[in-house]
Enzyme design. Structure first.
Site, PDB file in Angstrom:
ATOM      1  N   SER A 190     -26.365 -33.937  22.393  1.00 16.26           N
ATOM      2  CA  SER A 190     -25.433 -32.846  22.077  1.00 16.26           C
ATOM      3  C   SER A 190     -24.120 -33.390  21.537  1.00 16.26           C
ATOM      4  O   SER A 190     -23.549 -32.840  20.590  1.00 16.26           O
ATOM      5  CB  SER A 190     -25.203 -31.973  23.313  1.00 16.26           C
ATOM      6  OG  SER A 190     -24.474 -32.682  24.274  1.00 16.26           O
ATOM      7  N   ARG A 199     -23.255 -32.385  17.744  1.00 18.97           N
ATOM      8  CA  ARG A 199     -22.130 -31.458  17.586  1.00 18.97           C
ATOM      9  C   ARG A 199     -21.167 -31.971  16.529  1.00 18.97           C
ATOM     10  O   ARG A 199     -20.788 -31.270  15.583  1.00 18.97           O
ATOM     11  CB  ARG A 199     -21.397 -31.274  18.911  1.00 18.97           C
ATOM     12  CG  ARG A 199     -20.194 -30.328  18.796  1.00 18.97           C
ATOM     13  CD  ARG A 199     -19.437 -30.179  20.088  1.00 18.97           C
ATOM     14  NE  ARG A 199     -20.312 -29.693  21.158  1.00 18.97           N
ATOM     15  CZ  ARG A 199     -20.769 -30.440  22.148  1.00 18.97           C
ATOM     16  NH1 ARG A 199     -20.419 -31.714  22.219  1.00 18.97           N
ATOM     17  NH2 ARG A 199     -21.548 -29.936  23.067  1.00 18.97           N
ATOM     18  N   ASN A 251     -20.811 -30.398  12.655  1.00 20.91           N
ATOM     19  CA  ASN A 251     -19.541 -29.839  12.192  1.00 20.91           C
ATOM     20  C   ASN A 251     -19.047 -30.519  10.928  1.00 20.91           C
ATOM     21  O   ASN A 251     -18.628 -29.852   9.970  1.00 20.91           O
ATOM     22  CB  ASN A 251     -18.484 -29.972  13.291  1.00 20.91           C
ATOM     23  CG  ASN A 251     -18.498 -28.787  14.226  1.00 20.91           C
ATOM     24  OD1 ASN A 251     -17.973 -27.731  13.888  1.00 20.91           O
ATOM     25  ND2 ASN A 251     -19.109 -28.945  15.376  1.00 20.91           N
TER      26      ASN A 251
END
Lengths: 256, 156
Positions: free
Chosen positions: A192, A196, A200
């Site tokens: 994660s 993440r 992004n």
């Protein structure tokens, strides 16, 4: 003249150095170079300020560095209750390095390609944002994953940690379920973290590339708000990465 | 999305960055911040102490002033008392002195009086003889009458 697809693909292809061997052992020269330079910038700025730091009458730049340092320190002391000489410098490094890598997203998408093309090498690729390379984000998150395991063993002992993998949270009778749950929990952390940040930054970069495909006269209508919004995102992602690292490491030393 | 040796290179870079920060960036900066915090705390404590000392000094000054005032009043009272005493003493001495002067004067007057009387007495004889001579128109024998005159002188 490139087609739209070719333009996007060109911008999203790494400068792949495969001098030694192809495939898994090749190296993204762009990611590696840019992140290394940014790391040196971070270290030299902080090391110079640390060397010249004055107790009295600090300069504005020293105060700015202190501001970052104290922000990191506050986060670490708020979240992490164990004693560690490593976690605070680790957090500072993560925050600054990730921030600088994210910051490259604000450079014009065609800047590097323009320089390359003008040098007569249209085929060479260069991606400027290291944190939009999944190798860079996984490199950090896997390092942190190893640290999580290291801190768990340090706090609970090797046997204590392995035992906890089987008995928590449902007790010894449901050991296999516990183990599966614990493994999911453990492995989800680095995945994660890495995805993440990668997601992004990759999305941000892609949108900048798409905006660059618009006619030049209207690019600012979408480009300006997205760039301003992105200033927030690059700081936020650096901050989130740092805070989650501290949280994961503090969870590692706590009993379930 | 291809994972390759970049990951390893990045991990090594990351480890080196963390190591360097741990060694050369974090400790001196936090040490400096701690020193500053200690210095500020010291400064505040010193200011507090100074304030307290000032208040103590003011209290001491007020006390001292009060005692000085009391002492001044006491000194003035003593001085007045002493002055009155001196005046009284001077008065007494003056009375004694004046009495003495008066007594002296009286004694001197008495003395002068006696002396004058003596002179008058001695002159009276001569005067009487002269008078008698005049009266008797040199017919009186001084030798003869000397005895009588001496008697008269003694009787005077």
């Amino acid at each position: 003249m490139l087609t739209t697809t070719e333009y996007i693909v060109h911008h999203l292809t790494h400068n792949n150095y495969s001098g030694v061997s192809d495939g898994v052992w090749s190296l993204h020269a762009d990611t590696f170079t840019v992140s290394l330079i940014l790391g040196f910038i971070f270290l030299s700025v902080f090391a110079i300020v640390a060397k010249r730091a004055k107790v009295e009458n600090p300069g504005k730049f020293q105060l700015f560095i202190e501001l970052i340092l104290e922000m990191v320190q506050t986060q670490v002391t708020d979240i992490y209750h164990g004693k560690s000489r490593m976690i605070a410098p680790l957090s500072l490094t993560i925050f600054c390095w990730v921030f600088l890598m994210n910051l490259m997203d604000l450079l014009p998408v065609d800047l590097i390609s323009f320089i390359n093309i003008s040098r007569g090498s249209p085929e060479s690729h260069w991606r400027m944002v290291p944190s939009a390379d999944i190798n860079a984000t996984f490199a950090m998150s896997i390092s942190i994953f190893l640290l999580i395991i290291f801190y768990s063993i340090k706090a609970k002992g090797l046997f204590g940690w392995i035992k906890e993998l089987f008995v928590a949270p449902f007790g010894a009778k449901l050991a296999p379920i516990n183990f599966v749950f614990q493994m999911i929990e453990l492995l989800s952390k680095p995945i994660s973290l890495a995805l993440r940040l990668f997601g992004n930054m990759y999305a941000g970069e892609l949108i900048f590339i798409l905006i660059a495909l618009l006619p030049w006269g209207v690019q600012w209508i979408l480009g300006t708000p997205w760039a301003i919004f992105h200033i927030l995102i690059i700081i936020l992602q650096a901050f989130v990465f740092m805070v989650l690292t501290i949280v994961y490491l503090s969870l590692a030393i706590e009993e379930h | 999305m291809n994972i390759n040796a970049t990951l390893l290179g990045q991990a090594i870079t990351f480890a080196l960055l963390v190591w360097f920060t741990m060694k050369f960036v974090w400790p001196p900066l936090t040490k400096m911040l701690d020193e500053r915090a200690a210095k500020i705390a010291d400064g505040l404590a010193a200011a507090e102490k100074g304030k307290q000392e000032l208040m103590d000094a003011e209290a001491r000054v007020a006390q001292e002033l009060k005692s000085v005032q009391n002492r001044a009043v006491e000194i003035i009272n003593n001085a007045e008392k002493r002055a009155n005493q001196l005046i009284d003493e001077a008065k007494d001495r003056a009375v004694v002195e004046s009495n003495k002067i008066i007594a002296d004067a009286k004694a001197r007057i008495e003395q002068e009086f006696v002396k004058a009387k003596e002179q008058l007495r001695s002159q009276v004889a001569t005067l009487a003889v002269k008078g008698a001579e005049q009266i008797l128109k040199a017919e009186v024998d001084i030798k003869r009458h000397e005895q009588m005159l001496n008697t008269l002188k003694a009787e005077f």
